[in-house]
Write an enzyme that holds these catalytic residues in place. Structure first.
Site, mmCIF file in Angstrom:
data_model
loop_
_atom_site.group_PDB
_atom_site.id
_atom_site.type_symbol
_atom_site.label_atom_id
_atom_site.label_comp_id
_atom_site.label_asym_id
_atom_site.label_seq_id
_atom_site.Cartn_x
_atom_site.Cartn_y
_atom_site.Cartn_z
ATOM 1 C CE LYS A 274 -9.896 24.494 -35.217
ATOM 2 N NZ LYS A 274 -9.568 25.103 -36.511
ATOM 3 C CD GLU B 163 -11.705 30.185 -39.495
ATOM 4 O OE1 GLU B 163 -11.934 30.975 -38.542
ATOM 5 O OE2 GLU B 163 -10.665 29.512 -39.555
ATOM 6 C CE LYS C 16 -5.107 28.524 -40.562
ATOM 7 N NZ LYS C 16 -6.313 29.260 -40.245
ATOM 8 C CG ASP D 63 -8.863 28.980 -42.592
ATOM 9 O OD1 ASP D 63 -7.847 29.470 -43.114
ATOM 10 O OD2 ASP D 63 -8.827 28.446 -41.462
ATOM 11 C CG ASP E 154 -12.294 26.791 -38.313
ATOM 12 O OD1 ASP E 154 -12.801 26.442 -39.399
ATOM 13 O OD2 ASP E 154 -11.068 26.926 -38.150
HETATM 14 O O1 LIG Z 1 -7.435 30.979 -36.446
HETATM 15 C C1 LIG Z 1 -7.392 30.789 -35.216
HETATM 16 O O2 LIG Z 1 -8.090 31.452 -34.446
HETATM 17 C C2 LIG Z 1 -6.499 29.758 -34.617
HETATM 18 C C3 LIG Z 1 -5.746 28.912 -35.574
HETATM 19 C C4 LIG Z 1 -6.539 27.811 -36.206
HETATM 20 O O3 LIG Z 1 -7.697 27.661 -35.955
HETATM 21 C C5 LIG Z 1 -5.838 26.884 -37.096
HETATM 22 C C6 LIG Z 1 -4.522 26.550 -36.791
HETATM 23 C C7 LIG Z 1 -3.817 25.665 -37.566
HETATM 24 C C8 LIG Z 1 -4.411 25.086 -38.649
HETATM 25 C C9 LIG Z 1 -5.718 25.412 -38.988
HETATM 26 C C10 LIG Z 1 -6.439 26.321 -38.234
HETATM 27 C C11 LIG Z 1 -7.804 26.730 -38.709
HETATM 28 O O4 LIG Z 1 -8.174 27.891 -38.657
HETATM 29 O O5 LIG Z 1 -8.499 25.884 -39.249
HETATM 30 MG MG LIG Z 2 -10.003 27.592 -39.991
#
Ligand SMILES: O=C(O)CCC(=O)c1ccccc1C(=O)O
Ligand SMILES: [Mg+2]
Length: 331
Positions: free
Chosen positions: A163, A220, A269, A245, A192
């Site tokens: 992140k 991301e 997702k 995303d 991300d």
């Molecule tokens: O996508 C992944 O690798 C893990 C999951 C993840 O990052 C995530 C999990 C819950 C809510 C938001 C996110 C995201 O991708 O931002």
């Molecule tokens: Mg994400």
């Protein structure tokens, strides 16, 4: 056919709270539902919304479940409105799974199911289960990533996600540099930002990625959802790929972004995007570069989400389901 409906709210505490640019997340709440047909066949479903991500709230999902009759039909399930995407997923997947016993989840009993979906259960392994899919492991935000990747590497993960957009950019760029230095050459890394960068910072990150000798798989959601055209411009300006995303949290948003010309990566997702059957339809009509991703669901929603991933992902992208190390206990 009529199905008897029962549902229960659940809550699981994160072992380490999840830190993103949206803030800190401590407890994962969801709703587990069970459909039973007249022959006694059972189908489990899970509603796991993330309202800050663009789905309904848990309260809205609960209200929806509470106003339903005790016996529901397929017609009711397929007419759940688009503003309840996690409900669409939960009910449709319960219906699809009726009477199947995949992955050892084929039990009709609440207590057995509770044990099977608990984070400490051996049937929710912390290492990836055998499947044609490869898994990406989510690293903790900040400095903790620098040592945490090792145990995940030992568990077999080769793709990692870190992140960004959480702390100071100068500090994060330094940590990024250390992380790149310490990761084995064969590791893959994705970043991300959860929409937490501004345009200038996004340029800085993309430049930093383009300048590396190794390839960063993608960044991301660098910018907030309302800055689509800026992200489109960034995706054309840099070699490093960009994945949407938050911008494609629901089926409607996915279709809109595709329509507006997005051809870089899409994070899907399944548990919050909406109806699985409409997701399949979209994939039949459009060849997209998709990365399937977890929303911290239990083994119930995970089963359907991974089934969709195995069915629909065309490109060789690791699925973002390496997240079990974030869970510790049930509340
Ligand atoms: O996508 C992944 O690798 C893990 C999951 C993840 O990052 C995530 C999990 C819950 C809510 C938001 C996110 C995201 O991708 O931002
Ligand atoms: Mg994400």
């Amino acid at each position: 056919m009529r199905y008897q409906l029962e549902f229960r709210p659940i809550a699981r505490k994160f072992r380490r709270s999840l830190v993103t640019s949206h803030g800190i997340w401590e407890v994962r709440e969801a709703i587990i539902l069970r459909l039973t047909d007249i022959n006694g066949k059972v189908g489990w479903g899970e509603i796991a919304p993330i309202s800050w991500f663009g789905s309904e709230t848990l309260e809205q999902a609960l209200d929806f479940c509470r106003q339903l009759p005790k016996e529901i039909t397929q017609e009711i399930i397929y007419s759940i409105p688009a503003h309840l995407p996690a409900c669409q997923f939960g009910f449709e997947s319960a219906l699809e799974g009726l009477g199947t016993g995949d992955w050892g989840l084929g039990t009709g009993d609440w207590e057995v199911m509770k044990a099977k979906t608990s984070p400490s259960s051996p049937s929710s392994p912390s290492s990836p289960p055998p499947s044609p899919l490869t898994y990406s492991a989510l690293l903790p935000a900040g400095e903790a990533a620098l040592h945490q990747w090792r145990s995940l590497w030992e568990e077999g993960y080769r793709t990692f996600k870190w992140k960004i957009g959480v702390g100071e950019i100068a500090e994060e760029l330094k940590l990024f540099d250390s992380l790149i230095q310490s990761l084995p050459a064969s590791a893959k890394l994705r970043l991300d930002a959860n929409g937490g960068l501004n345009y200038q910072q996004a340029h800085t990150w993309l430049q930093a990625c383009d300048n590396l000798a190794i390839e960063i798989e993608f960044i991301e959601q660098p910018l907030p959802v309302d800055q689509f055209s800026q992200m489109l411009a960034l995706s054309q300006a840099y070699g490093t790929a960009i994945a949407l995303d938050e911008s494609v949290a629901t089926l409607k948003q996915l279709a809109d972004c595709y329509e507006k010309g997005w051809r870089d990566v899409f994070v899907i997702k399944p548990a919050i995007i909406g109806s699985p059957s409409r997701l399949r339809q979209f994939f039949q009509q459009h060849e997209i570069d998709a990365v399937f991703s977890s929303v911290f669901e239990t083994a119930i929603a995970r089963q359907t989400a991974l089934k969709l991933a195995a069915e629909l992902s065309l490109h060789n992208r690791a699925v973002g389901f390496g997240v079990n190390h974030f869970f510790a206990q049930e509340l």
